[in-house]
Design a protein around this motif. Sequence first.
Motif, mmCIF file in Angstrom:
data_model
loop_
_atom_site.group_PDB
_atom_site.id
_atom_site.type_symbol
_atom_site.label_atom_id
_atom_site.label_comp_id
_atom_site.label_asym_id
_atom_site.label_seq_id
_atom_site.Cartn_x
_atom_site.Cartn_y
_atom_site.Cartn_z
ATOM 1 N N UNK A 136 -34.610 -43.996 -29.291
ATOM 2 C CA UNK A 136 -34.123 -42.779 -28.642
ATOM 3 C C UNK A 136 -35.234 -41.776 -28.332
ATOM 4 N N UNK A 137 -36.134 -41.523 -29.317
ATOM 5 C CA UNK A 137 -37.118 -40.463 -29.077
ATOM 6 C C UNK A 137 -38.099 -40.832 -27.963
ATOM 7 N N UNK A 159 -36.349 -40.205 -24.477
ATOM 8 C CA UNK A 159 -36.419 -38.795 -24.094
ATOM 9 C C UNK A 159 -37.772 -38.519 -23.458
ATOM 10 N N UNK A 160 -38.833 -39.019 -24.088
ATOM 11 C CA UNK A 160 -40.180 -38.784 -23.553
ATOM 12 C C UNK A 160 -40.333 -39.418 -22.172
ATOM 13 N N UNK A 215 -34.526 -25.187 -28.620
ATOM 14 C CA UNK A 215 -35.927 -25.459 -28.991
ATOM 15 C C UNK A 215 -36.056 -26.894 -29.517
ATOM 16 N N UNK A 216 -35.090 -27.324 -30.342
ATOM 17 C CA UNK A 216 -35.144 -28.717 -30.829
ATOM 18 C C UNK A 216 -34.961 -29.666 -29.646
ATOM 19 N N UNK A 217 -34.108 -29.298 -28.703
ATOM 20 C CA UNK A 217 -33.923 -30.119 -27.506
ATOM 21 C C UNK A 217 -35.218 -30.282 -26.737
ATOM 22 N N UNK A 218 -36.093 -29.297 -26.858
ATOM 23 C CA UNK A 218 -37.379 -29.321 -26.151
ATOM 24 C C UNK A 218 -38.498 -29.810 -27.071
ATOM 25 N N UNK A 219 -38.130 -30.611 -28.062
ATOM 26 C CA UNK A 219 -39.121 -31.034 -29.061
ATOM 27 C C UNK A 219 -40.352 -31.694 -28.440
ATOM 28 N N UNK A 220 -40.151 -32.406 -27.328
ATOM 29 C CA UNK A 220 -41.275 -33.123 -26.712
ATOM 30 C C UNK A 220 -42.015 -32.261 -25.684
ATOM 31 N N UNK A 221 -41.536 -31.030 -25.498
ATOM 32 C CA UNK A 221 -42.125 -30.142 -24.480
ATOM 33 C C UNK A 221 -43.266 -29.337 -25.100
ATOM 34 N N UNK A 222 -44.327 -29.128 -24.337
ATOM 35 C CA UNK A 222 -45.477 -28.379 -24.875
ATOM 36 C C UNK A 222 -45.089 -26.933 -25.146
ATOM 37 N N UNK A 251 -42.385 -24.312 -23.187
ATOM 38 C CA UNK A 251 -41.137 -24.037 -23.894
ATOM 39 C C UNK A 251 -40.498 -22.717 -23.451
ATOM 40 N N UNK A 291 -29.207 -28.317 -23.609
ATOM 41 C CA UNK A 291 -30.167 -28.898 -24.556
ATOM 42 C C UNK A 291 -30.826 -30.146 -23.958
ATOM 43 N N UNK A 341 -41.391 -25.088 -34.987
ATOM 44 C CA UNK A 341 -40.643 -26.146 -34.299
ATOM 45 C C UNK A 341 -40.436 -27.337 -35.229
ATOM 46 N N UNK A 370 -37.586 -26.426 -37.524
ATOM 47 C CA UNK A 370 -36.280 -26.532 -36.855
ATOM 48 C C UNK A 370 -35.900 -28.001 -36.696
ATOM 49 N N UNK A 373 -32.939 -37.599 -32.927
ATOM 50 C CA UNK A 373 -33.654 -38.653 -32.202
ATOM 51 C C UNK A 373 -33.467 -38.507 -30.708
ATOM 52 N N UNK A 374 -32.231 -38.183 -30.288
ATOM 53 C CA UNK A 374 -31.939 -38.001 -28.868
ATOM 54 C C UNK A 374 -32.739 -36.826 -28.307
ATOM 55 N N UNK A 375 -33.055 -35.870 -29.160
ATOM 56 C CA UNK A 375 -33.848 -34.712 -28.730
ATOM 57 C C UNK A 375 -35.342 -35.038 -28.696
ATOM 58 N N UNK A 376 -35.711 -36.227 -29.103
ATOM 59 C CA UNK A 376 -37.129 -36.597 -29.062
ATOM 60 C C UNK A 376 -37.835 -36.446 -30.398
ATOM 61 N N UNK A 377 -37.071 -36.106 -31.443
ATOM 62 C CA UNK A 377 -37.679 -35.969 -32.769
ATOM 63 C C UNK A 377 -37.904 -37.375 -33.335
#
Lengths: 248, 300
Positions: free
Chosen positions: A75-76, A79-80, A103-110, A114, A151, B174, B177, B190-194
């Motif tokens: 999954x992660x 997203x990327x 913010x968690x939704x944007x975890x992969x965003x710089x 953000x 998100x 971050x 969170x 995981x879906x959020x990219x974590x």
Amino acid sequence: MSEPILSARDIVAGYVRGLPIVHGVSVDVAPGEIVTIVGPNGAGKSTLLKAIAGLVVFESGTVTFAGRDVSGHPAHEMVKSGVGFVPQTGNIFTNLSIQENLIVGAHTVSRADLRLRLQRAYEHFPVLAERRASAGRVLSGGQRQMLAVARALMTDPKAIMLDEPTAGLSPKVVADVFADLRRLTELNVAVLMVEQNAKAAIRISNRAYVLTEGRNYIAGTPDELLNDPAIAEAFLGGRRAAKASGAA
Amino acid sequence: MIGQAIADGILTGAIIALGAIGISLSLQILRFANFGHGDILTLGAYSALTFTAVATAGVPIGPVSFGWQFLVAILIAAIVAGSAAILIDAIVYNRLRSRNAHRLTMIFASFGVALVLRNLVLLIWGPDVHYYSRELQIAVEILPNVRVMPDQIVVLGLTFAVVIFFYLVLRLTRIGMAMRAMAESPTLAGICGVEIRKMIRIAWFIAGALAAMAGTFLGLTVQLRPEMGFNLLLAVFAAAILGGSGSLFGAVIGGLLVGLAENLSVLVVPAGYKTAMPFLLLMLVLYIRPYGLFGTPERH
């Protein structure tokens, strides 16, 4: 249909290895297009989305996204790659505030991007901006769905998959959610969704697939599917046909 | 008498709280009760001992029994224990997780890890009691009839600084969170990219590092023994459950309550029953709030 950006071919997937629920399904979505997957309960609609999103056991088949093979990626990584996913239930973090959800939704965003993405999310969904410090758990069903979509959009996905985005929502809110999805296509995002609310969903779609028992049954444009009495009767509630025969 | 018991209770409670945060983390993020946590605490304490055996605990600063070298020793202990926790996860728990092992299997595996660690400590450092420093300390009277050791005041201060720092990390960064998000739903995170595996490693490191701090503080204010962590473990669990598993704030309050219950009980019951008191308190609290003081009911 233009060249698909997300393409799934002969997907076999399920929750337990060796016991697939999806038996070789293929779907395509092009940029700026809404594609809906409908079908009876147990047809494997949700499982198909989860297989593409990297959340269930991916047994075979290929998923290509923007020309890259992303079959069975976790999954992660999906997203990327640029594929967003909004699950049907548990699609927001209820213990986190709205802002923290985004913010968690944007975890992969710089870090630099953000702030801009947050600003954009609040512009698109002003209701969320008003309540940014509230915990997710206090939101209504429609607001939760809005937050879940916002998100998923934080990463600027090129394709977004939604599992029953209107389940449990009032008709007015359903219309709002569909309007939001149409707006996404104007940004050239590819939208792939599974819907119980089949007729309404097909009406706002460019194309739709009907699945039965984990296999492709038929695919077509809204006109083709909605005007086919057999399809309407079997898969789209068939209320109009039933009523007509009842009256006669 | 009561004042002294409260002061002692807060000091013991602070150390228990540090351990309880780690237990709370493993309950929430790793989703099992880690019975190896106490021995990670011991390992941390003894790692600091190795450093102080070479570099000494330093020339005492003011009334405390140690110098800046001991602060370095705490840091080293935190890194060693944190890394050991990650290593143990890679060798034991990760393998079990990847085979979808039952929660109970994880718990029993942690018992095994506990035994291995305790015996490793015994093998390396021996069964004797150790101290970081042989400096004599004079208790200071902070309130009428309430005396505490200067070391204990430093330990309390450091504990609260660490807890506040950790709280701020969880709230404002971050990574923090993402950890809270993962505690609520690993799938959605995981879906959020974590990246779940990375978060699990971070959680283990933090749990191990905090346990090491608790271990060094316990070693400093009491003594070092190979079973020190194991003996503290039940009180640590009581604190984490009392506070509501998964709540940082709850773990801290739980720790303080357990410390206070132990120390205040000696005023009314024989000292032999001291260690039973936290459990009496635990039963009482869980009877009224089955999800702990600050926990939320689990939804299925």
